[in-house]
Design an enzyme around this catalytic site. Structure first.
Site, PDB file in Angstrom:
ATOM      1  N   HIS A 199      -9.084   8.846  10.267  1.00 26.54           N
ATOM      2  CA  HIS A 199      -7.829   8.845  11.338  1.00 26.54           C
ATOM      3  C   HIS A 199      -8.130  10.445  11.782  1.00 26.54           C
ATOM      4  O   HIS A 199      -8.800  11.367  11.458  1.00 26.54           O
ATOM      5  CB  HIS A 199      -6.687   8.758  10.942  1.00 26.54           C
ATOM      6  CG  HIS A 199      -6.030   9.767  10.040  1.00 26.54           C
ATOM      7  ND1 HIS A 199      -5.535  11.066  10.291  1.00 26.54           N
ATOM      8  CD2 HIS A 199      -5.799   9.610   8.511  1.00 26.54           C
ATOM      9  CE1 HIS A 199      -4.968  11.682   9.386  1.00 26.54           C
ATOM     10  NE2 HIS A 199      -5.338  10.782   8.291  1.00 26.54           N
TER      11      HIS A 199
ATOM     12  N   SER B 213     -11.297  10.969  16.889  1.00 25.43           N
ATOM     13  CA  SER B 213     -10.933  12.440  17.241  1.00 25.43           C
ATOM     14  C   SER B 213     -11.471  13.564  16.527  1.00 25.43           C
ATOM     15  O   SER B 213     -12.580  13.562  16.082  1.00 25.43           O
ATOM     16  CB  SER B 213      -9.457  12.556  17.638  1.00 25.43           C
ATOM     17  OG  SER B 213      -9.193  13.762  18.245  1.00 25.43           O
TER      18      SER B 213
ATOM     19  N   ASP C 265      -8.705   9.427  28.911  1.00 27.53           N
ATOM     20  CA  ASP C 265      -8.248  10.248  27.973  1.00 27.53           C
ATOM     21  C   ASP C 265      -8.128  12.012  28.406  1.00 27.53           C
ATOM     22  O   ASP C 265      -9.106  12.355  28.854  1.00 27.53           O
ATOM     23  CB  ASP C 265      -9.584  10.353  26.991  1.00 27.53           C
ATOM     24  CG  ASP C 265      -8.918  10.980  25.424  1.00 27.53           C
ATOM     25  OD1 ASP C 265      -8.016  11.889  25.632  1.00 27.53           O
ATOM     26  OD2 ASP C 265      -9.418  10.397  24.484  1.00 27.53           O
TER      27      ASP C 265
ATOM     28  N   HIS D 212      -6.496   8.217  24.959  1.00 21.00           N
ATOM     29  CA  HIS D 212      -6.698   9.026  23.423  1.00 21.00           C
ATOM     30  C   HIS D 212      -6.374   7.852  22.340  1.00 21.00           C
ATOM     31  O   HIS D 212      -6.973   7.918  21.356  1.00 21.00           O
ATOM     32  CB  HIS D 212      -6.461  10.189  23.336  1.00 21.00           C
ATOM     33  CG  HIS D 212      -6.785  10.914  22.109  1.00 21.00           C
ATOM     34  ND1 HIS D 212      -8.301  11.444  22.094  1.00 21.00           N
ATOM     35  CD2 HIS D 212      -6.419  11.500  20.947  1.00 21.00           C
ATOM     36  CE1 HIS D 212      -8.345  12.035  21.110  1.00 21.00           C
ATOM     37  NE2 HIS D 212      -7.473  12.059  20.233  1.00 21.00           N
TER      38      HIS D 212
END
Length: 477
Positions: free
Chosen positions: A204, A278, A425, A453
């Site tokens: 994540h 990310s 984003d 995002h």
């Protein structure tokens, strides 16, 4: 048409000027507030904990060495010497932790003065010098052998600090890791019990958790995929239900070591796909480079890659790009608050993370239980120490390494590389994905219209699950 175009340009320019002016005022005030909060927290920490931990406002050296680590500083670059029972290891820290130019710091010169004083204590390090040999320059350092012998046992067996600070949440969810003797990451695993041919590791992003994957993608994978792959979603060190040691600096090596110790080694992972979002993309690249023969496919979502101009220092350039000290867009303002202000960001964690149960209750009450609570879980369940150091040491601190990682992926790995990016984003712009493709030409980019995002996954989980399964099938074939 020409008149309309000219009017639009004037409006855009006016908006930028207003944004610049308001931002200058707002962030000048925030500089002063953070400066004052520094002393407020010193007093509160002293009265509640009977001591205060040094902060990066005064001396980066004090913060690092107070965590039980040895600091080596050379040519403006700082590294940590970590001792284990078998070896001495170096791990890099980001200069953005203690060098963040602001109005207050420029006036007081505290940051610059302390940075110049970052010297190695002679009792810890005997030498750190440049040696010219055969026309090449190499760095060398020698650690005092008596210090090594003294600290080997202590540091080699050092346990993760289980006691939260007064400003951290002490609920059972956030600290569930303290009840386990196994100091590993929280891992949500699904799939066949026996060893399958291939595995999938989900990583994540910043202030998120494994729930970002398990609540969206895991329920939407086909029965064939669930029976063919073992799926591993982790909470990174310092986030979700994973350990949140108060004495950790959350460096790249620490994050990677915990992933290896929690997934790769105990589950005997030998062939796997990586899906990362990310900040997780940086860890995914580092992991892929370390295990080039194991990785079958690399799927990156919104990778934060800003190639720094040759005249710019990569870490500082990265910090300004992801945290531009602007009030608009709002997501950029939030990133700037988290990245530039050690004490303001601690205050935000104190108000939100420590009281997350109340915020979750209010959110459910106001939205009549319609809000996606797993997003709140990821946003709330971390500590300031974990978020602060991970943001600087991973996103900013690895800025100069990403080029090397991408070169290795291009030249040494044969795996398929796929990049997804939301066109809307505002935190990590689409240009970052095209920057990656310029480094790795075989990478495929898919820009998703009207997604940002978060909604690049949330809200299109069924479609994304099918896309991932196709990538895995093609890579396996």
């Amino acid at each position: 048409m020409a008149v309309m175009g000219k009017s639009k340009s004037v409006l855009i320019l006016t908006g930028r000027v207003i944004n610049e002016a308001v931002s200058f005022i707002v962030f000048s005030v925030l500089d002063l507030i953070d400066f004052l909060l520094c002393y407020v927290y010193k007093l509160i920490d002293f009265f509640i904990e009977a001591e205060w931990k040094p902060c990066y406002c005064s001396s980066g050296k004090e913060v690092i060495t107070s965590s039980g680590k040895i600091l080596v500083s050379e040519q403006g670059e700082s590294k940590i010497v970590c001792l284990s029972s078998t070896k001495v290891q170096l791990e890099e820290i980001s200069d953005t932790l203690y060098t963040r130019p602001s109005l207050v710091s420029e006036v007081s010169n505290l940051t610059v003065t302390e940075l110049k004083r970052l010297k190695v204590d002679k009792t810890f390090v005997q030498s750190c010098e440049k040696i010219k040999k055969g026309g090449t320059v190499r760095s060398s350092f020698t650690v005092n052998s008596s210090i090594v012998e003294m600290l080997q046992g202590k540091m080699g067996r050092q346990l993760l600090h289980p006691i939260p600070r007064w400003s951290d949440c002490d609920c059972s969810f956030c600290n569930s890791w303290t009840s386990s003797c196994n100091e590993t990451l929280f891992v949500r695993a699904e799939g066949p019990k026996e060893k399958t041919r291939e595995d999938v590791l989900f990583i994540h992003g910043f202030i998120s958790s494994s729930a970002f994957w398990t609540e969206t993608l895991f329920p939407n994978f086909s029965s064939v995929a669930k029976s063919s792959y073992r799926l591993f979603a982790i909470d990174l060190l310092g986030f979700g239900r994973s350990p949140k040691p108060t004495d950790s600096l959350y460096t790249l090596r620490e994050h990677l070591d915990m992933i290896e110790r929690s997934v790769i080694e105990p589950h005997q992972v030998k062939s796997f796909h990586i899906v990362a979002h990310s900040l997780g993309c940086i860890l995914a690249l580092a992991l892929a480079v370390k295990y080039p023969g194991y990785v079958k496919s690399l799927t990156l979502l919104a990778p934060p890659y800003f190639p720094a101009p040759k005249s710019e220092q990569a870490t500082q350039y990265m910090m300004r790009r992801i945290a531009p000290r602007r009030v608009w867009p709002l997501i950029g303002f939030g990133a700037s608050m988290a990245c530039w202000y050690e004490h303001i960001s601690r205050t935000i964690c104190l108000l939100i993370c420590k009281n997350h149960r109340w915020w979750e209750f209010l959110a459910k009450l106001i939205t009549r239980n319609r809000i996606r609570t797993f997003l709140l879980e990821g946003f709330f369940c971390h500590t300031h120490n974990a978020a602060w150091h991970t943001l600087h040491n991973i996103i900013c601190g690895t800025a100069s390494k990403i080029d090397t990682y991408l070169d290795a992926v291009r030249d040494n790995l044969k795996c398929e590389v796929t990049i997804f990016h939301g066109k809307d984003d505002e935190l990590i712009p689409v240009e970052c994905s095209y920057n990656v493709k310029r480094k790795v030409p075989r990478a495929r980019i898919k820009v998703i219209e009207k997604k940002d995002h978060i909604t690049i996954v949330v809200g299109r989980q069924k479609a994304f699950a099918r896309e991932l399964e196709e990538i895995w099938r093609n890579s396996s074939g």
